[in-house]
Design a protein around this motif. Structure first.
Motif, short mmCIF file in Angstrom:
data_model
loop_
_atom_site.label_atom_id
_atom_site.label_comp_id
_atom_site.label_asym_id
_atom_site.label_seq_id
_atom_site.Cartn_x
_atom_site.Cartn_y
_atom_site.Cartn_z
N LYS A 159 12.71 13.99 -7.18
CA LYS A 159 11.70 13.55 -6.21
C LYS A 159 10.30 13.45 -6.80
CE LYS A 159 10.42 13.98 -1.38
NZ LYS A 159 10.70 14.64 -0.10
N TYR A 162 10.18 10.36 -8.83
CA TYR A 162 10.34 9.24 -7.89
C TYR A 162 8.98 8.89 -7.28
CZ TYR A 162 12.41 6.65 -3.92
OH TYR A 162 12.76 5.70 -2.99
N LYS A 163 8.25 9.92 -6.83
CA LYS A 163 6.92 9.70 -6.24
C LYS A 163 5.96 9.11 -7.27
CE LYS A 163 6.81 13.16 -2.55
NZ LYS A 163 6.06 14.33 -2.02
N LYS A 164 6.01 9.63 -8.50
CA LYS A 164 5.11 9.15 -9.54
C LYS A 164 5.38 7.67 -9.85
CE LYS A 164 3.76 9.92 -14.37
NZ LYS A 164 2.33 9.79 -14.09
N GLN A 167 3.96 5.57 -7.11
CA GLN A 167 2.49 5.47 -7.18
C GLN A 167 2.04 4.51 -8.26
OE1 GLN A 167 1.60 9.61 -7.72
NE2 GLN A 167 1.70 10.09 -5.54
N PHE A 231 5.93 3.82 0.83
CA PHE A 231 4.89 4.41 -0.01
C PHE A 231 3.84 5.10 0.84
CE2 PHE A 231 0.72 4.00 -2.11
CZ PHE A 231 0.97 4.75 -3.24
N LEU A 234 5.03 8.43 1.87
CA LEU A 234 4.97 9.41 0.79
C LEU A 234 3.58 10.03 0.69
CD1 LEU A 234 6.96 7.75 -2.15
CD2 LEU A 234 7.64 9.73 -0.81
N GLU A 237 2.99 12.99 2.97
CA GLU A 237 3.75 14.24 2.82
C GLU A 237 2.89 15.33 2.21
OE1 GLU A 237 7.36 13.65 0.72
OE2 GLU A 237 8.19 12.28 2.20
#
Length: 237
Positions: A159, A162-164, A167, A231, A234, A237
């Motif tokens: 995760k 995944y977020k990086k 972004q 996005f 995200l 969060e």
């Protein structure tokens, strides 16, 4: 054995589809058609369980073939193999009962996944009666739920990364290559390919093949509308 017909007017694409198919057990290629007319000739002469169908075949619409199959109540399943990524084509394919939709270019792993999932469905439907769990597997593809709604992520997908990746994709804006994303994120191209494949399967990114000055095909990606919306979630969060 599941009898397969490839309907594709590009000889090179047809060749790779054949090579891919021959590597998967349980399937038998019975023909390659470069036109809708040729496809019908094969369908009328042989039993075809599955068609790997391009949507644009010699200036004809492959979905017309699917429509006629349904009208004639011919029990042949279809996996679309096409570069078409517009909403209309995808929606129509779904309404006509396509069991999967592979966007060109795709790799062997995605092709194999589509064929094995179909084989599993094909074999399950041979049973006289199914349990609710089996019906759920046929009608609900839970592996395609967005990240955060799944209990487990695919192997090799974390995760935080995944977020990086999300972004960095948002920062790039517009179409980008794996190399450009690698430079921006400091993540290796090998790792990024796994994340991009997963994002595309989730519908978070879309892809295309670009032929730049060198004339060589270059896979490019960009955030989809669904990806843009996710996005934003995200960030909260």
């Amino acid at each position: 054995m599941i009898n397969v017909l490839i309907v594709e007017d590009d000889p090179m694409v047809a060749k790779f589809n054949r090579i891919y198919l021959e590597q998967i057990s349980g399937f038998s290629l019975i023909g390659i058609a470069s036109s809708i007319k040729e496809a019908w000739e094969i369908i009328e002469e042989q039993e075809v369980e599955l068609i790997l169908l391009d949507l644009y075949v010699n200036n004809e619409n492959g979905l017309d073939l699917v429509s006629e199959l349904r009208a004639k109540r011919i029990e042949t399943d279809v996996i679309v193999v096409s570069s078409a990524n517009d909403q209309s084509s995808i929606q129509t394919a779904l309404r006509y009962g396509a069991v999967d939709y592979l966007m060109k270019p795709f790799d062997f792993d995605r092709f194999k996944e589509a064929l094995l999932q179909y084989a599993d469905q094909f074999n399950q439907l041979k049973a006289e009666a199914l349990k609710q769990e089996q019906v759920d597997q046929l009608f609900l593809n839970r592996s395609k739920e967005p990240l955060g709604e799944q209990e487990e992520l695919p192997k090799g997908i974390t995760k935080p990364t995944y977020k990086k990746v999300f972004q960095e994709i948002n920062q790039l804006s517009g179409w980008f290559s794996t190399a450009e994303l690698s430079d921006a994120s400091a993540i290796s191209r090998v790792s990024l390919r796994k994340y991009l494949r997963y994002l595309e399967e989730q519908g978070m990114v879309e892809s295309r093949v670009s032929y730049e000055g060198t004339g060589r095909p270059l896979n490019q990606f960009r955030l989809s509308q669904k990806g843009n919306e996710y996005f934003m979630s995200l960030l909260s969060e």
